[in-house]
Design an enzyme around this catalytic site. Structure first.
Site: not given
Length: 411
Positions: A233-235, A238
């Site tokens: 999950h890449c912030p 998002n």
């Protein structure tokens, strides 16, 4: 949102999203050939589209022509009066050939979210991710404005400024596509594919979603969905990076890395090799360039690390989450994953679509996503049962039995 796929036998089409699905089939393991000849005096039957609809590009990439393979035969077509033109029959496929399932199961609700009912994929539950995703746009636009000001003040050639702005535009387009694309969420109706049912007696279930959990998939607590072939999950996006948006994420890294390297090359050439007075930057723009140089160095190092991470995952078939788990349990040497082919990332449309953030068309959607759907299997069953209408058989004018039959009948 719409994603496309071209699939092999036993493949599934997601009924919660819109897919263009190509299929292969045969009847009881035998290829179907030929057609039923119409009776004498009947109207000539329309001929199916010629084969092939698939062709090779560079000897390895298969492409297709949807206009020649789309399956849109109307079995309720009313032609009793004979005034309407005859409807073209769908061509009977040989074993190993394809057809396109144009069923659209996309949810029509104009709502944002990550649930199965939402029509637009958007993660709004992570405030930190939303801020970091917006920060990417701010920094990219800042760099584009700085280079534009350098072009206006004649600090760099106009062509160089146009190239950099185009690279920034492509990077932002890929970022938007990655953020707003379903990364490969597993629907509640997902079931194991035919290949998985043959190879395994038991299958994993997600304790959060209470549904089938495909291999190499993980449950994301932020998106609250199981993601097929989830990498992480890449912030900054998002969003999760999964099987369905890995192409867009990889393109974003490539374009961002190119922007940083290109900007550093421009600034380095101006500082070390240009001694002309025309190469002197405007006093105000100099401060913007200094800040941009620091940003470009950080972006170059970060994207280089991420590109190596993604390339390693493609070559080994082990995602970031799985790799961290294997390292924690010291089981990296026991990995049996296979490398991920590029056609499962960029699709099979052709190499000319690779640089653009367009949805890939996978050769086998079931194999790529790791699950199947009953809805698609039911559509395939109906297609195989009604693959071509049988022409009306005209009754014989005489009911007299042939002489060879009469000789066998008792007197």
């Amino acid at each position: 949102m719409a994603s496309h796929s071209v699939q092999g036998n036993g493949a599934a089409m997601d009924a919660t999203r819109s897919y263009v699905t190509a299929r292969t089939y045969d009847t009881e393991g035998k290829s179907v050939t030929g057609s039923i000849a119409p009776p004498p005096g009947a109207l000539a039957q329309p001929q199916p589209a010629p084969y092939p609809a698939f062709f090779k590009v560079c000897g390895c990439i298969e492409c297709y022509k949807p206009s020649r393979e789309v399956l849109e035969y109307d079995y309720t077509y009313d032609d009793v009066s004979g005034k309407k033109p005859p409807q073209s029959y769908p061509r009977i496929r040989e074993r190993g050939e394809f057809y396109i399932d144009s069923f659209n199961g996309e949810p029509w609700s104009c709502s944002f979210g990550t649930a199965e009912k939402n029509g637009i994929w958007f993660n709004s539950s992570d405030q930190a991710g939303s801020i970091m995703s917006a920060l990417v746009w701010v920094l990219m636009l800042y760099s584009a404005v700085t280079v534009t000001l350098l072009t206006i003040t004649e600090g760099i050639p106009v062509t160089c400024g146009m190239v950099y702005d185009m690279l920034c535009f492509m990077a932002l387009a890929c970022h938007a596509k990655t953020s707003l694309t379903d990364p490969g969420s597993v629907p509640l109706a997902a079931i194991p594919s035919e290949r998985q049912r043959l190879l395994k007696d038991s299958h994993s279930m997600c304790g959060q979603c209470q549904t089938f959990k495909p291999p190499m998939s993980h449950h994301c607590r932020i998106c609250n969905r199981c993601i097929s072939r989830m990498d992480h999950h890449c912030p900054w996006m998002n969003n999760c990076v999964g099987a369905n948006n890995l192409k867009h994420f990889l393109l974003f890294l490539v374009y961002t890395w190119t922007c940083a390297a290109y900007a550093l090359a421009l600034f380095g050439w101006n500082y070390f090799f240009c001694a002309d007075e025309n190469c002197t930057f405007h006093p105000i723009v100099v401060h913007l360039v200094r800040v941009m140089t620091i940003l470009c160095v950080g972006a170059f190092l970060f994207t280089s690390s991420m590109l190596m991470n993604v390339c390693y995952g493609l070559m080994t078939g082990i995602g970031t989450i799985d790799r961290l788990k294997k390292k924690a349990t010291n089981t990296m040497n026991q990995s049996d994953e296979e490398p991920i082919p590029l056609k499962d990332v960029f699709g099979i449309q052709g190499w000319y679509t690779w640089p653009f953030p367009v949805d890939p068309i996978f050769e086998d959607f079931d194999q790529t996503m790791g699950y199947c759907l009953p809805q698609r299997l039911d559509r395939e069953r109906q297609f195989m049962e009604y693959k071509r209408p049988i022409p009306d058989i005209q009754l014989a004018t005489s009911m007299e039995l042939p002489k060879c039959i009469n000789d066998l009948l008792p007197v």
